[in-house]
Design a protein around this motif. Structure first.
Motif, PDB file in Angstrom:
ATOM      1  N   GLU A 120      27.664  20.329 -14.770  1.00 54.05           N
ATOM      2  CA  GLU A 120      28.968  19.724 -14.474  1.00 54.05           C
ATOM      3  C   GLU A 120      29.474  18.867 -15.627  1.00 54.05           C
ATOM      4  N   ILE A 143      32.451  30.162 -12.971  1.00 58.05           N
ATOM      5  CA  ILE A 143      32.746  29.555 -11.674  1.00 58.05           C
ATOM      6  C   ILE A 143      34.241  29.698 -11.405  1.00 58.05           C
ATOM      7  N   SER A 144      34.659  29.337 -10.196  1.00 53.01           N
ATOM      8  CA  SER A 144      36.075  29.461  -9.858  1.00 53.01           C
ATOM      9  C   SER A 144      36.871  28.273 -10.401  1.00 53.01           C
ATOM     10  N   ARG A 146      38.854  26.553  -8.660  1.00 55.10           N
ATOM     11  CA  ARG A 146      38.754  25.527  -7.623  1.00 55.10           C
ATOM     12  C   ARG A 146      37.502  24.663  -7.837  1.00 55.10           C
ATOM     13  N   ARG A 147      36.406  25.325  -8.222  1.00 57.44           N
ATOM     14  CA  ARG A 147      35.173  24.574  -8.459  1.00 57.44           C
ATOM     15  C   ARG A 147      35.310  23.708  -9.710  1.00 57.44           C
TER      16      ARG A 147
END
Length: 176
Positions: A120, A143-144, A146-147
């Motif tokens: 992250e 990853i998306s 949104r993520r």
């Protein structure tokens, strides 16, 4: 399928007839007897491995765009053995993601968490310091969008306005 040598030879011969551009072999993959299909010349042709010749034939037919009777075992093999995503399986077999998830549940295959171990801090740094877009971060880290937005929120990174960068800032490519 009984696994008798004569029966397996007949099934492999049928695969060779149906898919002449492939070489078929029996191999042990992670201590499981599998059938492997390798393209003879086309680098873009799918490489497939499955635990039975029937499933291998279904996977190759689906990848080649041929109609296939959808079997839960073929879906499970594509997801589990080829490490395809639910979305990729849905596209390959021509069904919805929901159908793929039902087939996987019926076969007792646990769903993988997408991008479970994403760094992250690296996502936040790429967005903030490298000035990558949400889309760019999503593509880089698998990853998306949104993520990515959720990661930015957790790390307190303010979101930039959607669209072109403000006039006073250099574009991301010029900053390097």
């Amino acid at each position: 399928m009984t696994g008798e040598p004569g029966e397996l030879a007949a099934q492999l011969a049928a695969l060779r007839d149906a898919f002449p551009g492939y070489r078929f072999r029996q191999r042990n993959i992670q201590s499981a007897a599998c059938y492997l299909a390798e393209a003879r010349c086309d680098a873009d042709a799918p490489l497939a491995a499955a635990r039975s010749p029937e499933i291998l034939a279904d996977m190759l037919a689906a990848a080649a765009g041929r109609p296939v009777r959808l079997r839960p075992a073929a879906v499970a093999a594509a997801y589990r053995d080829r490490l395809m995503t639910v979305k990729q399986c849905a596209a390959m077999f021509g069904v919805s993601r929901t159908t793929i998830m039902k087939f996987l549940a019926a076969e007792g295959v646990a769903l993988r968490r997408p991008a479970g171990g994403v760094d992250e801090a690296a996502v936040a740094t790429a967005y903030r310091d490298e000035r990558l877009s949400l889309h760019g971060c999503a593509a880089r880290f698998g990853i998306s969008q949104r993520r990515v937005a959720a990661v930015l929120e957790r790390h307190g990174v303010p979101r930039r306005p959607v669209g072109r960068p403000p006039q006073g800032l250099p574009p991301a490519s010029a900053a390097h």
